[in-house]
Design a protein around this motif. Structure first.
Motif, mmCIF file in Angstrom:
data_model
loop_
_atom_site.group_PDB
_atom_site.id
_atom_site.type_symbol
_atom_site.label_atom_id
_atom_site.label_comp_id
_atom_site.label_asym_id
_atom_site.label_seq_id
_atom_site.Cartn_x
_atom_site.Cartn_y
_atom_site.Cartn_z
ATOM 1 N N ILE A 119 -50.097 8.220 2.034
ATOM 2 C CA ILE A 119 -49.911 6.804 1.681
ATOM 3 C C ILE A 119 -48.802 6.253 2.556
ATOM 4 C CG2 ILE A 119 -49.358 5.151 -0.138
ATOM 5 C CD1 ILE A 119 -50.170 7.369 -2.157
ATOM 6 N N GLU A 120 -49.112 5.214 3.276
ATOM 7 C CA GLU A 120 -48.130 4.547 4.125
ATOM 8 C C GLU A 120 -47.621 3.302 3.395
ATOM 9 O OE1 GLU A 120 -48.537 4.058 8.657
ATOM 10 O OE2 GLU A 120 -49.109 2.094 7.854
ATOM 11 N N LEU A 121 -46.316 3.088 3.445
ATOM 12 C CA LEU A 121 -45.733 1.905 2.814
ATOM 13 C C LEU A 121 -45.496 0.850 3.887
ATOM 14 C CD1 LEU A 121 -43.202 3.626 0.381
ATOM 15 C CD2 LEU A 121 -45.531 2.832 -0.090
ATOM 16 N N THR A 122 -46.301 -0.192 3.846
ATOM 17 C CA THR A 122 -46.233 -1.240 4.858
ATOM 18 C C THR A 122 -45.550 -2.475 4.275
ATOM 19 O OG1 THR A 122 -48.381 -2.176 4.257
ATOM 20 C CG2 THR A 122 -48.386 -0.389 5.860
ATOM 21 N N PRO A 123 -44.959 -3.308 5.117
ATOM 22 C CA PRO A 123 -44.315 -4.519 4.588
ATOM 23 C C PRO A 123 -45.322 -5.464 3.947
ATOM 24 C CG PRO A 123 -44.258 -4.473 7.005
ATOM 25 C CD PRO A 123 -44.801 -3.165 6.577
ATOM 26 N N SER A 445 -35.008 -4.560 -8.597
ATOM 27 C CA SER A 445 -34.284 -4.590 -7.329
ATOM 28 C C SER A 445 -33.322 -3.414 -7.303
ATOM 29 C CB SER A 445 -33.534 -5.915 -7.142
ATOM 30 O OG SER A 445 -32.555 -6.090 -8.149
ATOM 31 N N LEU A 446 -32.805 -3.117 -6.094
ATOM 32 C CA LEU A 446 -31.907 -1.984 -5.855
ATOM 33 C C LEU A 446 -32.624 -0.649 -6.123
ATOM 34 C CD1 LEU A 446 -28.606 -3.453 -7.334
ATOM 35 C CD2 LEU A 446 -29.369 -3.456 -4.948
ATOM 36 N N SER A 447 -31.976 0.432 -5.745
ATOM 37 C CA SER A 447 -32.490 1.796 -5.879
ATOM 38 C C SER A 447 -33.733 1.992 -4.997
ATOM 39 C CB SER A 447 -32.822 2.129 -7.337
ATOM 40 O OG SER A 447 -34.052 1.568 -7.747
ATOM 41 N N THR A 448 -34.239 3.201 -5.000
ATOM 42 C CA THR A 448 -35.476 3.485 -4.281
ATOM 43 C C THR A 448 -36.626 2.631 -4.798
ATOM 44 O OG1 THR A 448 -34.809 5.770 -3.815
ATOM 45 C CG2 THR A 448 -37.154 5.287 -3.730
ATOM 46 N N LEU A 449 -36.626 2.381 -6.112
ATOM 47 C CA LEU A 449 -37.704 1.580 -6.696
ATOM 48 C C LEU A 449 -37.673 0.139 -6.206
ATOM 49 C CD1 LEU A 449 -37.575 2.886 -10.386
ATOM 50 C CD2 LEU A 449 -39.080 3.621 -8.523
ATOM 51 N N GLY A 450 -36.505 -0.331 -5.770
ATOM 52 C CA GLY A 450 -36.409 -1.689 -5.254
ATOM 53 C C GLY A 450 -37.221 -1.900 -3.988
ATOM 54 N N TYR A 451 -37.436 -0.830 -3.241
ATOM 55 C CA TYR A 451 -38.265 -0.942 -2.039
ATOM 56 C C TYR A 451 -39.751 -1.043 -2.386
ATOM 57 C CZ TYR A 451 -34.637 -0.101 1.461
ATOM 58 O OH TYR A 451 -33.553 -0.232 2.284
ATOM 59 N N ALA A 452 -40.129 -0.508 -3.553
ATOM 60 C CA ALA A 452 -41.554 -0.441 -3.895
ATOM 61 C C ALA A 452 -42.173 -1.823 -3.982
ATOM 62 C CB ALA A 452 -41.729 0.316 -5.209
ATOM 63 N N GLN A 453 -41.446 -2.797 -4.571
ATOM 64 C CA GLN A 453 -42.050 -4.117 -4.743
ATOM 65 C C GLN A 453 -42.043 -4.934 -3.451
ATOM 66 O OE1 GLN A 453 -39.868 -6.094 -7.864
ATOM 67 N NE2 GLN A 453 -38.233 -6.774 -6.510
ATOM 68 N N LEU A 454 -41.350 -4.458 -2.428
ATOM 69 C CA LEU A 454 -41.279 -5.163 -1.152
ATOM 70 C C LEU A 454 -42.173 -4.535 -0.094
ATOM 71 C CD1 LEU A 454 -37.431 -5.676 -1.234
ATOM 72 C CD2 LEU A 454 -39.157 -7.441 -1.589
ATOM 73 N N THR A 455 -43.007 -3.589 -0.534
ATOM 74 C CA THR A 455 -43.943 -2.925 0.370
ATOM 75 C C THR A 455 -45.336 -2.896 -0.253
ATOM 76 O OG1 THR A 455 -43.327 -0.772 -0.566
ATOM 77 C CG2 THR A 455 -42.207 -1.461 1.456
ATOM 78 N N GLN A 456 -46.313 -2.662 0.592
ATOM 79 C CA GLN A 456 -47.702 -2.548 0.153
ATOM 80 C C GLN A 456 -48.200 -1.146 0.475
ATOM 81 O OE1 GLN A 456 -50.038 -4.669 -1.384
ATOM 82 N NE2 GLN A 456 -51.253 -2.801 -1.383
ATOM 83 N N ALA A 457 -48.736 -0.469 -0.515
ATOM 84 C CA ALA A 457 -49.266 0.875 -0.289
ATOM 85 C C ALA A 457 -50.578 0.798 0.497
ATOM 86 C CB ALA A 457 -49.487 1.580 -1.614
ATOM 87 N N LYS A 458 -50.679 1.620 1.521
ATOM 88 C CA LYS A 458 -51.902 1.689 2.335
ATOM 89 C C LYS A 458 -52.296 3.156 2.451
ATOM 90 C CE LYS A 458 -53.838 0.005 6.692
ATOM 91 N NZ LYS A 458 -53.536 -0.785 7.929
ATOM 92 N N SER A 459 -53.437 3.516 1.906
ATOM 93 C CA SER A 459 -53.863 4.914 1.847
ATOM 94 C C SER A 459 -54.710 5.283 3.062
ATOM 95 C CB SER A 459 -54.654 5.167 0.585
ATOM 96 O OG SER A 459 -53.855 4.993 -0.561
ATOM 97 N N PHE A 460 -54.464 6.473 3.596
ATOM 98 C CA PHE A 460 -55.245 7.028 4.697
ATOM 99 C C PHE A 460 -55.918 8.303 4.211
ATOM 100 C CE2 PHE A 460 -52.430 4.218 6.878
ATOM 101 C CZ PHE A 460 -53.062 3.869 8.052
ATOM 102 N N HIS A 461 -57.232 8.334 4.275
ATOM 103 C CA HIS A 461 -58.011 9.518 3.904
ATOM 104 C C HIS A 461 -58.814 9.909 5.138
ATOM 105 C CE1 HIS A 461 -60.118 11.906 0.623
ATOM 106 N NE2 HIS A 461 -60.722 12.248 1.750
ATOM 107 N N LEU A 462 -58.366 10.962 5.804
ATOM 108 C CA LEU A 462 -58.933 11.327 7.091
ATOM 109 C C LEU A 462 -59.684 12.655 6.975
ATOM 110 C CD1 LEU A 462 -55.736 10.552 9.234
ATOM 111 C CD2 LEU A 462 -57.562 8.986 8.538
ATOM 112 N N ARG A 463 -60.978 12.611 7.210
ATOM 113 C CA ARG A 463 -61.787 13.833 7.201
ATOM 114 C C ARG A 463 -61.725 14.431 8.596
ATOM 115 N NH1 ARG A 463 -68.263 14.210 5.751
ATOM 116 N NH2 ARG A 463 -68.443 16.493 5.949
ATOM 117 N N LEU A 464 -61.290 15.651 8.712
ATOM 118 C CA LEU A 464 -61.067 16.296 10.001
ATOM 119 C C LEU A 464 -62.222 17.225 10.358
ATOM 120 C CD1 LEU A 464 -57.312 17.237 9.431
ATOM 121 C CD2 LEU A 464 -58.263 15.138 10.402
ATOM 122 N N GLY A 465 -62.541 17.299 11.642
ATOM 123 C CA GLY A 465 -63.549 18.241 12.104
ATOM 124 C C GLY A 465 -64.976 17.804 11.784
#
Length: 465
Positions: A119-123, A445-465
């Motif tokens: 999961i990538e956290l994007t702005p 706001s503040l703490s690690t959780l304060g970053y959560a509301q300022l980012t958007q979760a973007k999931s990567f599911h990569l099938r290899l091979g």
């Protein structure tokens, strides 16, 4: 409709700042500039972003004397304390930058065979911060620094009472070398702010202010799926248990008096009601009233002043109304306004007040005062104290004073509030989540959780091979 923003200082009633409101055309241009700057900023490596943001904090340290003086004139805080808000800004800003890498790192759960997933956290994109006047730097830094660190752009609307603080944030970003337009201070009318939400011109909005204004904020954003962070009102309680010894009781009274009357009581997490074990009640009230009587109401630019004016006459009159109604209903007032020559019964200079013989049918114990008054009630047990502390529409912080840590934790679990303090009050630890329940608002706001509301979760599911 006025085309000029005018800030009148509560110190002397004179106009202190005048600015032109942003036109609709200027606002549209600012939004476009911010979005373009954000796209470039997002591509800047995190380590480089954090280094530049350290420069933003450096600006405030370098200009602290000027900024502190301006805050005193804009909203009336005694100059002897104004510098402290800058120290708080630096503490919070530095902490949020120090945890940015871990807070913004990809989340990588164990991957199945031949699969990579994370999961990538994007702005989120463009963040609107609407700041209040009572702590214009501290409330702003809570969202601005983590928003920028996460790769967002920011439109900052300072309060009309403290417009210069927002302008300092814009100068700080320019001096630090952030892209032009990434953070812009704009002076907006209410209808312009509402339009940013109702037309989804921003991607996330942070607001600190009254419950009524917060409700209007939510209505404006309805149906637009915009993330909101709302820090609204407070009626924060304290509970003094019977196990304190005489010295500890005196220390609790002194600390709670500071927590109640600092900034003339104009703090969302200030102590507004106190519950004291019956056996300690009389002694506590004596200590507390003595501490409050030592406060020096005066012009905030004078070094000896420890209690400045409230921000506006309407705010002072609201507190006067609460006090007068309580006394008419049987409350005991411990302090005479006659001892405070600046309090003429009409203006912004308002004598502090301590009330006993109060109950929750009185406005002073149920509605936010946001001024220099506190009510104190005796209680028979922990359970009664818990019930009274929870008997409120608000839930920001609660303060417990006891030698029994286990008891404090147990009481804390039962209190409906965002933060529980033990043997302290009125402080924000940037490592902890700053949040509230009930009508105090939503979001973190503040703490690690304060970053959560300022980012958007973007999931990567990569099938290899």
């Amino acid at each position: 409709m006025p085309d000029q923003l005018r800030c009148y200082s509560p110190v002397d009633g004179n106009q202190y700042v005048q600015r032109s409101y942003c036109s609709d055309e200027e606002l549209s241009a600012s939004l476009e500039l911010a979005k373009e700057a954000q796209r470039k900023w997002q591509a800047v490596p995190l380590a480089e972003r954090l280094k530049l943001l350290q420069g933003v904090l450096t600006y405030f340290n370098e200009h602290r004397d000027l900024i502190a003086e301006q805050i005193s004139w804009q909203m009336g805080r005694p100059s002897r304390y104004a510098d402290g808000e800058i120290n708080g800004l630096l503490e919070r800003g530095r902490y949020m930058l120090s945890i940015a890498e871990q807070s913004l790192a990809d989340i990588q759960p164990p991957s199945p065979p031949d699969t990579e997933h994370y999961i990538e956290l994007t702005p989120v994109g463009l963040v609107l911060t609407v700041a209040p006047w009572n702590y214009p730097l501290l409330t702003t830094v809570n969202s601005v620094i983590p928003a920028l660190a996460a790769g967002n752009a920011v439109i900052l609307k300072p309060s009309a009472q403290t417009p210069l603080t927002g302008e300092h944030f814009q100068r700080a970003c320019a001096q630090a070398g952030l892209p032009g337009g990434l953070l812009q201070c704009v002076h907006l009318r209410h209808e312009q702010t509402n339009k940013l939400l109702s037309e989804a011109k921003v991607d996330f909005a942070c607001f600190t202010g009254s419950v009524a204004a917060g409700a209007e904020f939510e209505k404006s954003a309805a149906g637009q799926f915009i993330g909101l962070g709302l820090e609204l009102g407070g009626k924060d309680p304290a509970y003094v248990r019977e196990d304190l010894n005489a010295e500890q009781l005196k220390e609790a009274a002194e600390a709670l008096a500071d927590g109640a009357f600092f900034n003339s009581g104009q703090s969302c997490c200030g102590i507004e009601r106190i519950y004291v074990a019956n056996s300690q009640f009389e002694a506590f009230c004596e200590h507390f009233a003595a501490e409050v009587k030592s406060l020096k109401l005066g012009v905030p630019t004078l070094s000896e002043t420890t209690l400045g004016p409230v921000v506006k006459t309407s705010a002072a009159n609201w507190v006067r109304k609460q006090i007068n109604e309580a006394v008419a209903q049987g409350a005991k007032a411990w302090i005479s306004s006659n001892d405070y020559p600046l309090d003429d019964g009409e203006g912004v200079y308002l004598a502090p007040q301590v009330l006993t013989n109060v109950n929750h049918n009185m406005s002073v114990m149920s509605e936010e005062s946001f001024g220099p008054v506190v009510g104190i009630m005796p209680v028979d047990s922990d359970q009664q104290a818990i019930e009274l502390m929870n008997d409120s529409d608000y839930g920001l912080t609660a303060s417990i004073w006891t030698r029994d840590v286990a008891a404090a934790k147990l009481i804390g679990k039962q209190i409906e509030t965002g933060t529980v303090f033990l043997n302290r009050c009125d402080y924000l630890d940037p490592a902890l989540a700053w949040t509230g329940v009930k009508q105090t608002g939503r979001g973190i706001s503040l703490s690690t959780l304060g970053y959560a509301q300022l980012t958007q979760a973007k999931s990567f599911h990569l099938r290899l091979g």
